[in-house]
Write an enzyme that holds these catalytic residues in place. Structure first.
Site, mmCIF file in Angstrom:
data_model
loop_
_atom_site.group_PDB
_atom_site.id
_atom_site.type_symbol
_atom_site.label_atom_id
_atom_site.label_comp_id
_atom_site.label_asym_id
_atom_site.label_seq_id
_atom_site.Cartn_x
_atom_site.Cartn_y
_atom_site.Cartn_z
ATOM 1 N N ASN A 1 56.498 54.725 74.478
ATOM 2 C CA ASN A 1 57.764 55.263 74.002
ATOM 3 C C ASN A 1 57.507 56.886 74.185
ATOM 4 O O ASN A 1 58.393 57.500 74.592
ATOM 5 C CB ASN A 1 58.169 54.801 72.720
ATOM 6 C CG ASN A 1 58.745 53.314 72.850
ATOM 7 O OD1 ASN A 1 58.944 52.844 73.698
ATOM 8 N ND2 ASN A 1 58.539 52.853 71.582
ATOM 9 N N ARG B 1 66.501 51.082 79.406
ATOM 10 C CA ARG B 1 65.376 51.009 78.888
ATOM 11 C C ARG B 1 65.018 50.666 77.345
ATOM 12 O O ARG B 1 64.297 50.109 76.766
ATOM 13 C CB ARG B 1 64.254 52.162 79.472
ATOM 14 C CG ARG B 1 62.759 52.118 79.235
ATOM 15 C CD ARG B 1 62.123 52.616 80.138
ATOM 16 N NE ARG B 1 60.743 52.761 79.888
ATOM 17 C CZ ARG B 1 59.723 53.536 79.472
ATOM 18 N NH1 ARG B 1 60.361 54.748 79.294
ATOM 19 N NH2 ARG B 1 58.597 53.472 79.145
ATOM 20 N N HIS C 1 62.857 47.912 75.278
ATOM 21 C CA HIS C 1 61.920 48.343 74.311
ATOM 22 C C HIS C 1 62.307 48.176 72.676
ATOM 23 O O HIS C 1 61.457 47.581 72.051
ATOM 24 C CB HIS C 1 61.483 49.700 74.594
ATOM 25 C CG HIS C 1 60.931 50.072 75.737
ATOM 26 N ND1 HIS C 1 59.965 51.288 75.786
ATOM 27 C CD2 HIS C 1 60.616 49.559 76.864
ATOM 28 C CE1 HIS C 1 59.199 51.169 76.957
ATOM 29 N NE2 HIS C 1 59.629 50.049 77.626
ATOM 30 N N HIS D 1 64.179 48.546 87.640
ATOM 31 C CA HIS D 1 63.704 49.496 88.010
ATOM 32 C C HIS D 1 64.194 50.127 89.286
ATOM 33 O O HIS D 1 63.601 50.898 90.065
ATOM 34 C CB HIS D 1 61.913 49.407 88.047
ATOM 35 C CG HIS D 1 61.332 49.235 86.960
ATOM 36 N ND1 HIS D 1 59.902 48.973 86.875
ATOM 37 C CD2 HIS D 1 61.671 49.643 85.685
ATOM 38 C CE1 HIS D 1 59.429 49.105 85.533
ATOM 39 N NE2 HIS D 1 60.550 49.267 84.658
#
Ligand code: HEM
Ligand SMILES: *[C@@H]1O[C@H](CO)[C@@H](O)[C@H](O)[C@H]1NC(C)=O
Ligand SMILES: *[C@@H]1O[C@H](CO)[C@@H](O)[C@H](O)[C@H]1NC(C)=O
Ligand SMILES: *[C@@H]1O[C@H](CO)[C@@H](O)[C@H](O)[C@H]1NC(C)=O
Ligand SMILES: *[C@@H]1O[C@H](CO)[C@@H](O)[C@H](O)[C@H]1NC(C)=O
Ligand SMILES: *[C@@H]1O[C@H](CO)[C@@H](O)[C@H](O)[C@H]1NC(C)=O
Length: 349
Positions: free
Chosen positions: A121, A89, A93, A222
């Protein structure tokens, strides 16, 4: 001749140790992706252009980078499998805010506010201390050579492999930003919110040069990791396209009142949260997506058929996921003389 083939040789050693490790650490995960790993691997690139990422970027300057990264990721993931998800992740990001430039790793300074406390975040992204540990291992073997942005790309790949997913050759040569942008990280048109509908998800990936199909494949990340109650509360209390016993069981650890239990965690994949597999897509087909943004991928819209395909075929999911991760890793890298190689991933030099 030897030098030219050394990185590939080293990579194969790493792969074999990863496969062995995978059996030890994630014995409940399927190993069927190994064949794909091997076929993706043989796509060995030679280009050395200064302005494009290449898989052999460190083959002369730091051939040990893969061992250094992998050893730290392996120990972190064996202590806590979720850390693999957190590292994947972080890469996402990072890439979605001004490109894959390590900007997410920067702490606030007197001249800018960093991305760490931006809405998507804050109290959510994790793994910064693991990145620090990787950076110190890498600095030991090749001081001043490897960027923090590339470390994120390699660590994301290693994490996927360690949790039972496919492997790929990581394109490298990114340099690190000297700044970060809180405002951009906080703006939902870059990193999409979990409340997003399908058209918002598609357009936020399109802005980055990624297609709707890439978005669906990448959402398959996910299949690992966890979300906080605050990210899925309205879905489990207020939505109707959710399996009722699944909703009921999630409500038990996520109170309806906003502010209470906000940080309580639930796995994004109800079946195998520590295995990188296709079960995430099967969950969607059973109305067991945890986030609103998960379930919209299978809710009577244009992406239903791809969800079904990935739910059926590990091979299709793995190969599209790998291609999309490589594409995501190509978002606006700093190369050549742009940016810098940070000494400390948390600070500009
Ligand atoms: C499609 C749009 C996406 C949305 C709206 C989204 C949203 C979220 C949210 C809300 C969480 C939970 C955060 C929390 O509650 O603290 C999460 C976790 C996660 N996301 Fe996404 N995500 C998306 C795409 C992606 C992509 C493209 C990747 C990687 C390729 C990814 C990888 C992950 C991982 C691995 C976790 C678990 C992290 C952990 O356990 O530490 N996500 N995502
Ligand atoms: C981030 O979270 C902390 C702790 O929950 C909070 O105090 C702070 O205000 C948040 N920062 C931002 C920028 O929202
Ligand atoms: C930060 O990103 C925003 C886009 O959301 C942009 O408008 C702004 O100019 C950027 N700031 C800096 C200092 O680059
Ligand atoms: C977010 O970014 C988009 C695209 O750059 C911009 O049009 C919009 O004004 C920004 N929104 C905010 C709240 O800054
Ligand atoms: C999706 O969400 C956006 C932003 O909230 C909204 O403007 C748009 O109308 C929504 N689209 C659909 C099809 O619901
Ligand atoms: C569910 O929707 C109702 C009506 O819009 C709203 O008042 C309530 O706060 C929502 N509950 C949650 C947990 O989102």
């Amino acid at each position: 001749m030897f030098l030219q083939h050394a990185p590939l040789h080293i990579y194969f050693s790493l792969l074999i140790s990863s496969i062995i490790q995978r059996e030890k650490m994630a014995s409940s995960c399927s190993l069927s992706s190994t064949v794909i790993v091997m076929s993706v691997l043989v796509l060995f690139m030679r280009s050395t252009s200064a302005h494009h990422l290449t898989t052999n970027f460190y083959s002369k300057s730091c051939p040990k980078v893969f061992f250094a990264v992998n050893s730290v990721v392996k120990s972190a993931v064996s202590k806590e499998p979720r850390m693999g998800a957190s590292l994947v992740r972080l890469f996402f990001h990072d890439c979605f805010v001004n490109g894959c430039d390590g900007s997410i790793l920067l702490d606030d300074t007197s001249s800018f506010k960093g991305e760490k406390t931006a809405a998507p975040n804050n109290n959510s992204v994790r793994g910064f201390h693991v990145v620090d540990d990787i950076k110190s291992e890498v600095e030991k073997v090749c001081p001043g050579i490897v960027s923090c942005a590339d470390i994120l790309a390699i660590a994301a790949r290693d994490s996927v492999v360690l949790l039972g997913g496919p492997g790929w050759e990581v394109k490298l040569g990114r340099r690190d930003s000297k700044t970060a942008n809180f405002t951009a990280a906080n703006n939902g048109s870059f990193i999409p919110a979990p409340t997003s509908n399908l058209s918002t998800l598609i357009s936020s990936f399109r802005v980055q040069g990624l297609s709707a199909d890439d978005m669906v494949a990448l959402s398959g990340a996910h299949t690992i990791g966890k979300a906080r109650c605050t990210s899925f509360r309205s879905r489990i209390y207020n939505e109707t396209n959710i399996d009722s016993s699944f909703a009921e069981s999630r409500r038990r650890n996520c109170p309806s009142a906003s502010g209470s239990g906000d940080d309580n965690l639930a796995p994004l994949d109800v079946q195998t949260p520590d295995c990188f597999d296709k079960k995430y897509f099967q969950n969607l087909m059973n109305k067991k997506g945890l986030l609103h943004s998960d379930q919209v991928l299978f809710n009577g819209g244009s992406t239903d058929s791809l969800v079904k395909q990935y739910g059926r075929s590990t091979k299709a999911f793995n190969s599209d996921f790998v291609a999309a991760m490589i594409k995501m890793g190509d978002i606006k890298p700093l190369t050549g003389s742009h940016g810098e190689i940070r000494k400390n991933c948390r600070k500009p030099n």
